[in-house]
Design an enzyme around this catalytic site. Structure first.
Site, PDB file in Angstrom:
ATOM      1  N   SER A 118      -5.415   0.800  -8.104  1.00 18.78           N
ATOM      2  CA  SER A 118      -4.503   0.001  -7.135  1.00 18.78           C
ATOM      3  C   SER A 118      -4.897  -1.527  -7.360  1.00 18.78           C
ATOM      4  O   SER A 118      -5.107  -2.087  -8.380  1.00 18.78           O
ATOM      5  CB  SER A 118      -4.472   0.453  -5.762  1.00 18.78           C
ATOM      6  OG  SER A 118      -3.741   0.053  -5.356  1.00 18.78           O
ATOM      7  N   HIS A 141      -0.039   0.982  -9.922  1.00 13.02           N
ATOM      8  CA  HIS A 141       1.444   1.547  -9.352  1.00 13.02           C
ATOM      9  C   HIS A 141       2.042   0.190  -8.701  1.00 13.02           C
ATOM     10  O   HIS A 141       1.300  -0.737  -8.419  1.00 13.02           O
ATOM     11  CB  HIS A 141       1.199   2.661  -8.460  1.00 13.02           C
ATOM     12  CG  HIS A 141       0.172   2.558  -7.360  1.00 13.02           C
ATOM     13  ND1 HIS A 141       0.315   1.420  -6.239  1.00 13.02           N
ATOM     14  CD2 HIS A 141      -0.886   3.040  -7.065  1.00 13.02           C
ATOM     15  CE1 HIS A 141      -0.791   1.445  -5.482  1.00 13.02           C
ATOM     16  NE2 HIS A 141      -1.529   2.455  -5.975  1.00 13.02           N
TER      17      HIS A 141
END
Length: 241
Positions: A118, A141
């Site tokens: 992330s 993501h």
């Protein structure tokens, strides 16, 4: 009559200081023939304005930011080695740390060990040279937000702009293009209940996200090379001044 104060033993004091540094920040300063190397870990969850739950291992941005500023100005430190194993966390806190690392003039190297997921991706690419061990994982993501979300166009616009900041930073500090990184971020085939991608060490290098596959010795050799080049450049400048 008072007894004379015993002189402090430098080696014991240095040992205590190093031990305390490891306990407080997961850090250590090592003097080598090439120069002084400061090792700093970025682990667990990147903690932002809200304190993480009890028992969660965290990297606190309010500790790391002033430490990085101090390291940049310290004459005792020649280079900084970042060891990463993070699940991600607060986006703005992670970006703040990444921007500070990217703006440092001192030699910096990052090594992804375990994972850098992330917001850990910008942190991994922020150093002057990045490494990942073959087993390292990086989850890419879209931006997420917890808590109350107002379902209004402004909210979606904010998410979009925040995501653009992350994409731009990663593209600027690595060899991957903004379009390719965004495609990985929105990919539908890799994750069972989500969109995004999970890439591993060698794949991350092939994509241009990470510079090289390698571990501790490789990262240190890169840092030593940067330190030597910086010292030689400084000597050359001094002679011509």
């Amino acid at each position: 009559m008072t007894e004379p104060t015993k002189p402090r033993e430098p080696e014991k004091d240095a040992g205590k200081e190093m031990a305390q540094g490891i306990l407080d920040f997961g850090s250590a300063l090592t003097h080598t023939p090439h120069g002084a190397v400061y090792c700093l870990t970025i682990i667990g969850q990147i903690e932002g304005h809200v304190t993480a739950s009890s028992g969660t291992k965290t990297t606190k941005y309010e500790h790391v930011l002033p430490l990085l500023a101090k390291l940049e100005e310290s004459e005792e430190v020649d280079g900084i080695l970042f060891l990463l194993n993070t699940v991600g966390g607060d986006v703005e806190a992670g970006l703040a740390i990444a921007e500070l690392i990217a703006g440092m003039k001192k030699p910096t190297v990052s090594i992804v060990l375990g994972g850098s997921h992330s917001i850990g991706v910008p942190l991994a690419v922020a150093a002057k040279e990045s490494f990942a061990v073959p087993s390292a994982a990086m989850t890419i993501h879209p931006v997420r937000m917890s808590g109350t979300v107002i379902a209004a166009p402004q909210t979606y616009h904010y998410f979009e702009r925040l995501q653009e900041r992350i994409v731009a930073f990663v593209a600027k500090n690595s060899r991957i293009s903004a379009g390719s990184f965004q495609a990985l971020m929105l990919k539908k085939d890799d994750m069972a209940a989500d969109v995004g991608s999970v890439v591993y060490g060698e794949e991350a290098v092939r994509l241009g996200l990470i510079d090289r596959v390698g571990g501790l010795s490789d990262g240190l050799q890169s840092l030593y090379r940067q330190i030597t080049e910086r010292k030689e450049a400084g000597s050359a400048y001094g002679k011509g001044d």
